[in-house]
Design an enzyme around this catalytic site. Structure first.
Site, mmCIF file in Angstrom:
data_model
loop_
_atom_site.group_PDB
_atom_site.id
_atom_site.type_symbol
_atom_site.label_atom_id
_atom_site.label_comp_id
_atom_site.label_asym_id
_atom_site.label_seq_id
_atom_site.Cartn_x
_atom_site.Cartn_y
_atom_site.Cartn_z
ATOM 1 N N PHE A 193 -2.270 0.981 11.653
ATOM 2 C CA PHE A 193 -1.085 0.180 11.375
ATOM 3 C C PHE A 193 -0.191 0.250 12.605
ATOM 4 C CE2 PHE A 193 3.374 0.025 10.014
ATOM 5 C CZ PHE A 193 3.406 -1.179 9.319
ATOM 6 N N TRP A 209 -4.287 3.866 9.053
ATOM 7 C CA TRP A 209 -4.307 2.797 8.066
ATOM 8 C C TRP A 209 -4.713 3.385 6.728
ATOM 9 C CZ3 TRP A 209 -2.728 -2.200 8.327
ATOM 10 C CH2 TRP A 209 -3.012 -2.996 7.216
ATOM 11 N N GLY A 250 -4.038 1.865 0.085
ATOM 12 C CA GLY A 250 -3.237 2.315 -1.044
ATOM 13 C C GLY A 250 -2.489 1.146 -1.650
ATOM 14 N N ASP A 257 16.674 2.474 3.069
ATOM 15 C CA ASP A 257 16.146 1.309 2.347
ATOM 16 C C ASP A 257 15.016 1.760 1.430
ATOM 17 O OD1 ASP A 257 15.543 -1.196 1.419
ATOM 18 O OD2 ASP A 257 14.601 -1.902 3.265
#
Length: 259
Positions: free
Chosen positions: A32, A70, A73, A160
């Site tokens: 990722f 990566w 999930g 967040d």
């Protein structure tokens, strides 16, 4: 695409993202990749709060790319947030790590007070929302009740904790998307989470599991940040043209917190 990696890497933009995140593919390897994320990511990875950091590279135009493992999930559903003990554990770990706090302060991480947050919100507010009498009343309430909490007690907060930023893989829970990380009152994260995902009658029980005595002072701080987060989400929906979602957010504010 404004950057290049080694020729053996192929970059695939991640659907729904903002042009900053990619799947990096090389032979059978997948990672990722995110552009210009928080430099705290390595420490968060080491603490087990964020997925494992694989490498960091600087591009020719000065961008910093980070690659994390990566994970196959899923993101948590909204209704799961208030029910999972590991959500409590991850936030407690984050909010009590002096290693992370010291590191974020050393690399110039932002310290955010409620007064600063209110000013930033007010500066971004368009005329249409300024004229909304209900939102103006809520904003005035927040102005009149800014919580007093010593900055010496501020810790690292995610900023967040939306359910979309919780990733579970192989029964292990991670927080992702650290673009809003800051040094602030932990009640910021708690207010975001409790206001949106936990019925108010259950706040005391949740806070005790987290390790906080639900004193009136603590509850008032958390409620302040919960209300503020509803205003922020309302503004976010407005800015991206999601009027229906914006109105739903206002309704949730009225229902959840009685305003």
């Amino acid at each position: 695409m404004a950057f290049q990696l080694d020729k053996e890497w192929r970059l695939q933009p991640i659907k729904g993202a903002t042009g900053q995140t990619f799947m990096g593919i090389r032979a059978t390897e997948r990672v990722f990749i995110k552009r210009n994320t928080s430099p705290l990511l390595a420490a968060l990875s080491k603490e087990g709060i964020a997925p494992k950091l694989v490498w960091t590279k600087r591009t020719v135009n000065g961008d910093i790319l980070t690659a994390q493992e990566w994970l196959d999930g899923r993101v948590l559903k909204a209704e799961e947030i208030g029910q999972r003990n590991d959500v409590v554990d991850v936030l407690y770990h984050l909010h009590h790590s002096y290693v992370l706090k010291n590191m974020l302060e050393k690399i110039g991480g932002q310290i955010k007070t409620p007064m600063m947050m209110m000013k930033e919100y007010g500066d971004r507010l368009p005329e249409e929302l300024k004229k909304n009498k209900y939102l103006a009343r809520v904003y005035q309430y927040l102005q009149n009740n800014i919580p007093e909490y010593s900055t010496h007690n501020y810790m690292v907060v995610h900023g967040d904790v939306n359910h979309r930023n919780w990733l579970v893989s192989n029964n292990y829970l991670y927080l992702v998307d650290w673009d809003s990380v800051m040094v602030a009152d932990p009640a910021l994260d708690l207010g975001m989470l409790l206001g949106h995902y936990v019925p108010k009658k259950s706040w005391n029980k949740w806070l005790l599991a987290y390790g906080m005595q639900p004193s009136q002072e603590a509850l008032d701080r958390i409620q302040w940040y919960a209300i503020f987060n509803f205003l922020q989400e309302t503004l976010r929906h407005y800015q991206i043209g999601e009027r229906r979602e914006m109105n739903a957010e206002i309704l949730r504010l009225k229902q959840a917190l009685g305003y």
